[in-house]
Design a protein around this motif. Structure first.
Motif, PDB file in Angstrom:
ATOM      1  N   ARG A  42      44.220  70.204  74.010  1.00  0.00           N
ATOM      2  CA  ARG A  42      45.477  69.457  74.016  1.00  0.00           C
ATOM      3  C   ARG A  42      46.611  70.406  73.698  1.00  0.00           C
ATOM      4  O   ARG A  42      46.486  71.276  72.821  1.00  0.00           O
ATOM      5  CB  ARG A  42      45.418  68.349  72.966  1.00  0.00           C
ATOM      6  N   LEU A  43      47.719  70.242  74.433  1.00  0.00           N
ATOM      7  CA  LEU A  43      48.911  71.062  74.216  1.00  0.00           C
ATOM      8  C   LEU A  43      49.994  70.193  73.598  1.00  0.00           C
ATOM      9  O   LEU A  43      50.291  69.112  74.112  1.00  0.00           O
ATOM     10  CB  LEU A  43      49.413  71.652  75.539  1.00  0.00           C
ATOM     11  N   VAL A  44      50.595  70.689  72.535  1.00  0.00           N
ATOM     12  CA  VAL A  44      51.636  69.945  71.830  1.00  0.00           C
ATOM     13  C   VAL A  44      52.919  70.765  71.842  1.00  0.00           C
ATOM     14  O   VAL A  44      52.950  71.874  71.307  1.00  0.00           O
ATOM     15  CB  VAL A  44      51.216  69.625  70.384  1.00  0.00           C
ATOM     16  N   GLU A  45      53.950  70.211  72.441  1.00  0.00           N
ATOM     17  CA  GLU A  45      55.233  70.907  72.572  1.00  0.00           C
ATOM     18  C   GLU A  45      56.241  70.372  71.560  1.00  0.00           C
ATOM     19  O   GLU A  45      56.169  69.218  71.147  1.00  0.00           O
ATOM     20  CB  GLU A  45      55.805  70.701  73.980  1.00  0.00           C
ATOM     21  N   CYS A  99      54.818  75.638  71.819  1.00  0.00           N
ATOM     22  CA  CYS A  99      53.663  74.920  72.372  1.00  0.00           C
ATOM     23  C   CYS A  99      52.410  75.419  71.694  1.00  0.00           C
ATOM     24  O   CYS A  99      52.054  76.596  71.798  1.00  0.00           O
ATOM     25  CB  CYS A  99      53.565  75.140  73.877  1.00  0.00           C
ATOM     26  N   SER A 105      48.320  75.148  71.323  1.00  0.00           N
ATOM     27  CA  SER A 105      47.105  74.728  72.016  1.00  0.00           C
ATOM     28  C   SER A 105      46.070  74.334  70.972  1.00  0.00           C
ATOM     29  O   SER A 105      45.721  75.134  70.105  1.00  0.00           O
ATOM     30  CB  SER A 105      46.560  75.874  72.876  1.00  0.00           C
ATOM     31  N   CYS A 109      54.648  72.712  78.977  1.00  0.00           N
ATOM     32  CA  CYS A 109      53.811  73.859  78.640  1.00  0.00           C
ATOM     33  C   CYS A 109      52.542  73.812  79.488  1.00  0.00           C
ATOM     34  O   CYS A 109      51.992  72.733  79.737  1.00  0.00           O
ATOM     35  CB  CYS A 109      53.458  73.786  77.156  1.00  0.00           C
ATOM     36  N   GLY A 140      51.102  70.056  78.672  1.00  0.00           N
ATOM     37  CA  GLY A 140      51.661  69.312  77.559  1.00  0.00           C
ATOM     38  C   GLY A 140      52.348  68.053  78.065  1.00  0.00           C
ATOM     39  O   GLY A 140      52.434  67.805  79.272  1.00  0.00           O
TER      40      GLY A 140
END
Length: 115
Positions: free
Chosen positions: A3-6, A22, A24, A95, A106
């Protein structure tokens, strides 16, 4: 699961700066490419900047000398420093992580530069 969090988007005046982050999350392998894409209303998505596992970068002509992409492999994080923002940079920024033959994305973060 990856999961990508921006974070880091927002509203600024033209010629101001923003820094996007971003992270990961999940099982991340070091050998991967990361990057930032953007999509403005009514336009196709475009690559803004990319960086490979060795730190080599490529940028869109429209952001050269204004945006800088970097990464921290130990923290599985990619950054986008955006300086001298222009109204035409307004878009949702996504991202991207390319790893083991797959693309991960993301949720997107809005960047707005007002004139």
């Amino acid at each position: 699961q990856v999961r990508l969090v921006e974070s880091g988007g927002g509203l600024v005046q033209a010629w101001e700066s923003l820094r996007l982050f971003c992270v990961s999350l999940g099982r991340i392998f070091r050998l991967n490419g990361m990057g930032w894409y953007r999509q403005a209303p009514g336009k196709e998505p475009e690559l803004v900047a990319g960086i490979n596992e060795n730190g080599n970068t490529n940028d869109a002509d429209s952001v050269k000398d204004r945006f800088i992409i970097s990464r921290d492999n130990a923290k599985s994080t990619v950054f986008l420093q955006m300086d001298s923002l222009k109204p035409e940079d307004t878009a949702v920024y996504y991202c991207n992580l390319f790893m083991m033959g797959r693309n991960y994305w993301g949720q997107g973060t809005q960047v707005t530069a007002s004139s």
